[in-house]
Design an enzyme around this catalytic site. Structure first.
Site, PDB file in Angstrom:
ATOM      1  N   ALA A 177      13.611  19.937  -3.508  1.00  0.00           N
ATOM      2  CA  ALA A 177      14.638  19.092  -3.279  1.00  0.00           C
ATOM      3  C   ALA A 177      15.991  19.434  -3.479  1.00  0.00           C
ATOM      4  O   ALA A 177      17.018  19.316  -3.365  1.00  0.00           O
ATOM      5  CB  ALA A 177      14.708  17.524  -3.336  1.00  0.00           C
ATOM      6  N   GLY A 218      -7.159  -1.336   3.695  1.00  0.00           N
ATOM      7  CA  GLY A 218      -5.851  -1.159   3.589  1.00  0.00           C
ATOM      8  C   GLY A 218      -5.176  -0.447   4.435  1.00  0.00           C
ATOM      9  O   GLY A 218      -4.037  -0.314   4.678  1.00  0.00           O
ATOM     10  N   ALA A 234      12.735  -3.830  -4.817  1.00  0.00           N
ATOM     11  CA  ALA A 234      12.198  -5.064  -4.253  1.00  0.00           C
ATOM     12  C   ALA A 234      11.149  -5.793  -3.466  1.00  0.00           C
ATOM     13  O   ALA A 234      10.448  -4.091  -2.556  1.00  0.00           O
ATOM     14  CB  ALA A 234      13.464  -5.712  -2.893  1.00  0.00           C
ATOM     15  N   VAL A 253       4.365   7.913  12.326  1.00  0.00           N
ATOM     16  CA  VAL A 253       3.560   8.386  13.828  1.00  0.00           C
ATOM     17  C   VAL A 253       2.268   8.930  12.899  1.00  0.00           C
ATOM     18  O   VAL A 253       2.678  10.964  11.361  1.00  0.00           O
ATOM     19  CB  VAL A 253       3.917   9.419  14.390  1.00  0.00           C
ATOM     20  CG1 VAL A 253       2.931   9.675  15.549  1.00  0.00           C
ATOM     21  CG2 VAL A 253       5.089   8.224  15.260  1.00  0.00           C
ATOM     22  N   GLY A 270      -3.108   4.931   4.640  1.00  0.00           N
ATOM     23  CA  GLY A 270      -3.213   4.754   3.471  1.00  0.00           C
ATOM     24  C   GLY A 270      -2.024   5.495   2.495  1.00  0.00           C
ATOM     25  O   GLY A 270      -1.282   5.828   3.157  1.00  0.00           O
ATOM     26  N   LYS A 317       3.587   4.537  18.370  1.00  0.00           N
ATOM     27  CA  LYS A 317       3.209   5.763  17.616  1.00  0.00           C
ATOM     28  C   LYS A 317       3.205   7.082  19.061  1.00  0.00           C
ATOM     29  O   LYS A 317       4.482   7.855  19.022  1.00  0.00           O
ATOM     30  CB  LYS A 317       2.267   6.075  16.977  1.00  0.00           C
ATOM     31  CG  LYS A 317       2.223   6.063  15.960  1.00  0.00           C
ATOM     32  CD  LYS A 317       0.266   5.020  14.867  1.00  0.00           C
ATOM     33  CE  LYS A 317       0.911   4.616  13.933  1.00  0.00           C
ATOM     34  NZ  LYS A 317      -0.903   4.190  13.543  1.00  0.00           N
ATOM     35  N   LYS A 333       6.465   2.596  12.090  1.00  0.00           N
ATOM     36  CA  LYS A 333       6.535   2.454  13.717  1.00  0.00           C
ATOM     37  C   LYS A 333       6.811   1.456  15.115  1.00  0.00           C
ATOM     38  O   LYS A 333       7.824   1.550  15.650  1.00  0.00           O
ATOM     39  CB  LYS A 333       5.332   2.592  14.250  1.00  0.00           C
ATOM     40  CG  LYS A 333       4.235   1.307  13.851  1.00  0.00           C
ATOM     41  CD  LYS A 333       3.419   2.630  11.994  1.00  0.00           C
ATOM     42  CE  LYS A 333       2.650   1.354  11.817  1.00  0.00           C
ATOM     43  NZ  LYS A 333       1.127   1.266  11.286  1.00  0.00           N
ATOM     44  N   THR A 393       1.001  -0.981   0.167  1.00  0.00           N
ATOM     45  CA  THR A 393      -0.215  -0.399  -0.200  1.00  0.00           C
ATOM     46  C   THR A 393       0.734   1.109   0.111  1.00  0.00           C
ATOM     47  O   THR A 393       0.708   2.220  -0.754  1.00  0.00           O
ATOM     48  CB  THR A 393      -1.166   0.102   1.652  1.00  0.00           C
ATOM     49  OG1 THR A 393      -1.996  -1.459   1.528  1.00  0.00           O
ATOM     50  CG2 THR A 393      -1.800   1.319   1.105  1.00  0.00           C
ATOM     51  N   VAL A 394       2.037   1.086   1.145  1.00  0.00           N
ATOM     52  CA  VAL A 394       2.386   2.769   0.522  1.00  0.00           C
ATOM     53  C   VAL A 394       3.467   2.497   0.301  1.00  0.00           C
ATOM     54  O   VAL A 394       3.541   3.818  -0.388  1.00  0.00           O
ATOM     55  CB  VAL A 394       3.513   2.521   2.487  1.00  0.00           C
ATOM     56  CG1 VAL A 394       4.187   4.009   2.790  1.00  0.00           C
ATOM     57  CG2 VAL A 394       2.263   2.858   3.266  1.00  0.00           C
TER      58      VAL A 394
HETATM   59  N1  HSE Z   1      -3.328   0.349  11.384  1.00  0.00           N
HETATM   60  C1  HSE Z   1      -2.352   2.026  11.187  1.00  0.00           C
HETATM   61  C2  HSE Z   1      -3.690   2.642  11.516  1.00  0.00           C
HETATM   62  C3  HSE Z   1      -2.387   2.082  10.337  1.00  0.00           C
HETATM   63  O1  HSE Z   1      -5.444   1.801  11.538  1.00  0.00           O
HETATM   64  O2  HSE Z   1      -3.753   3.460  12.100  1.00  0.00           O
HETATM   65  C4  HSE Z   1      -1.122   3.364   9.969  1.00  0.00           C
HETATM   66  O3  HSE Z   1      -0.121   3.059  10.858  1.00  0.00           O
END
Ligand code: HSE
Length: 438
Positions: free
Chosen positions: A33, A188, A43, A133, A303, A206, A106, A13-14
């Site tokens: 930048a 997600g 990878a 965080v 997200g 966090k 985190k 996702t990220v």
């Molecule tokens: N599982 C985490 C949340 C994802 O629901 O906030 C973001 O760290």
């Protein structure tokens, strides 16, 4: 100037969001930048290429993450695999090879951050973790740089979107816990192991990071008190609303006379507070500094694109400061490493807070008096008390009490004595309560 070459670990996702942002906003990012950024290598064990916009600009994609961190051409490694291992080994190898690191992990920072930052200092490289965080909210930047003038008094944050989504849906739609969790997973937002969301472990990761940045203490995840939301009933959500409160799963870090409080638990907060109205998957962090007063940061805490926003911001920071003297960079934990203090993190028994209590008591004369007398003997003061109508044919009634601030150890003793009364049925439900006033 040659573009900076990055190696990306993880295309989930990220990772996918990061590729999309770096592709879509490439020119603006370069203008900020001062150099181009080239996605030289990635990878990933498994990924869905149809879901990632811009994948074609990565020069080489394989499944061996160690090959990326050992590639002499790569200058910055972006770790988006998550979890403790092999993320720790990969990050430490990248650092040992003189590469800068950006991570959204985190769990890794909360548990292994002290070791990782020490290794990074030794090698003179940067480790950025803004995305770790509150997703897209630039809270690390705010705390580490924007609020650097302040003596931070406390932080209270909704820092897990999944948990906030579950509590919001329970309150507004009366939906079932499991169904809402399944939806958060499909969107997600939820962790690979959703108990991390529900039981507060993700929020504790966090909060551990925020607490260190705020108070200049080493990362101490194991000392963070953690209570999840699985024990919060629809009844408590409704009773809290009757009393003018909302229940939120908060991470609270506070400087108190005996030490530092680090605690994650469901919390009643007055419904008029802005943070009480942060709903769904959104995150918010309220920080009280002595000079600035309370400041509130709100936004998407998870997200693909919001988290990528934080990852890429860190990458821009790294690129801008590649050639600076390592000793003059912003310290990882906000305070200079030799200025971290050993101020203790308090055990929960020593923390002072207010409480909401709900219990089921036999509907007969003297019951209320016996409960009140236990509280009085423990030096505990009742702020409000309500007896709910008994249901037809019921012998027991619900009593709901709001309790003034008291040390948790004393509250525990009183609760044990109340539960031992033969007129009280079952366990006492206890939810901590905070005013969060500026
Ligand atoms: N599982 C985490 C949340 C994802 O629901 O906030 C973001 O760290």
């Amino acid at each position: 100037m040659e573009p900076v070459k990055i190696g990306l670990l993880g295309l989930g996702t990220v990772g996918g969001g990061t590729v999309t942002v770096l592709t879509r906003n490439a020119r603006e990012i370069e203008r900020r930048a001062g150099r181009g950024i080239e996605m030289a290598r990635a990878a990933a064990k498994a990924f869905d290429p149809t879901r990632i916009q811009g994948l074609e600009i990565i020069r080489q994609i394989g499944d061996d993450a160690f090959a990326v961190v050992n590639d002499p051409e790569i200058q910055v490694v972006i770790e988006l695999i998550g979890g403790y291992s092999p993320a720790r080994e990969l990050v430490l190898t990248a650092i040992a090879n003189g590469k800068h690191v950006v991570t959204a992990n985190k769990a890794l920072i909360a548990r292994h951050g002290n070791e990782i930052f020490a290794a990074a200092r030794e090698r003179g490289v940067m480790v950025g973790f803004e995305a770790a965080v509150a997703g897209g909210i630039p809270i690390i930047k705010a705390l580490r740089e924007g609020l650097a003038a302040n003596h931070i008094e406390w932080i209270a944050g909704i820092i897990n979107g999944t948990g906030n989504f579950i509590l919001t849906e329970m309150r507004d739609e009366g939906r079932d816990f499991a169904a809402v969790l399944a939806e958060a997973q499909a969107l997600g937002y939820a962790e690979a192991d959703p108990t991390f969301d529900v039981e507060g472990i993700d929020a504790a990761h966090k909060l551990t990071i925020l607490g260190s940045l705020a108070f200049g203490i080493p990362l101490q995840f194991e000392r963070c008190f953690t209570e999840g939301i699985s024990g919060v009933g629809a009844m408590d959500v409704a009773y809290a609303a009757d009393l003018g409160y909302r229940i939120k799963h908060l991470g609270i870090a506070r400087r108190s006379s005996g030490g530092i409080e680090l605690r994650v638990h469901p919390t009643l907060i007055p419904e008029r507070r802005l943070i009480a109205n942060v709903d769904g998957v959104m995150n918010a962090v309220l920080i009280k500094g002595d000079a600035v007063g309370p400041t509130l940061y709100y936004g998407a805490g998870a997200g693909a694109l919001p988290t990528a926003s934080a990852v890429v911001a860190d990458l821009v920071d790294v690129v801008r400061t590649l050639t600076t003297d390592p000793n003059n960079r912003v310290p990882h934990l906000a305070f200079q490493p030799d200025e971290l203090t050993d101020t203790p993190v308090l055990p929960m028994e020593s923390v002072e807070t207010a409480y909401y209590l709900r219990l089921s008591a036999r509907d007969q004369p003297g019951v209320m008096a016996s409960i009140a007398s236990i509280l009085g003997e423990q030096g505990i003061s009742i702020e409000a008390i309500q007896q709910k109508e008994p249901a037809e044919g019921e012998t027991h009634v619900h009593l709901v009490m709001l309790i003034h601030r008291v040390v948790e150890g004393r509250m525990n003793q009183a609760i044990s004595r109340i539960e031992a009364l033969d007129t009280v049925q079952g366990a006492v439900t206890r939810i901590r309560m905070e005013a969060l006033s500026g």
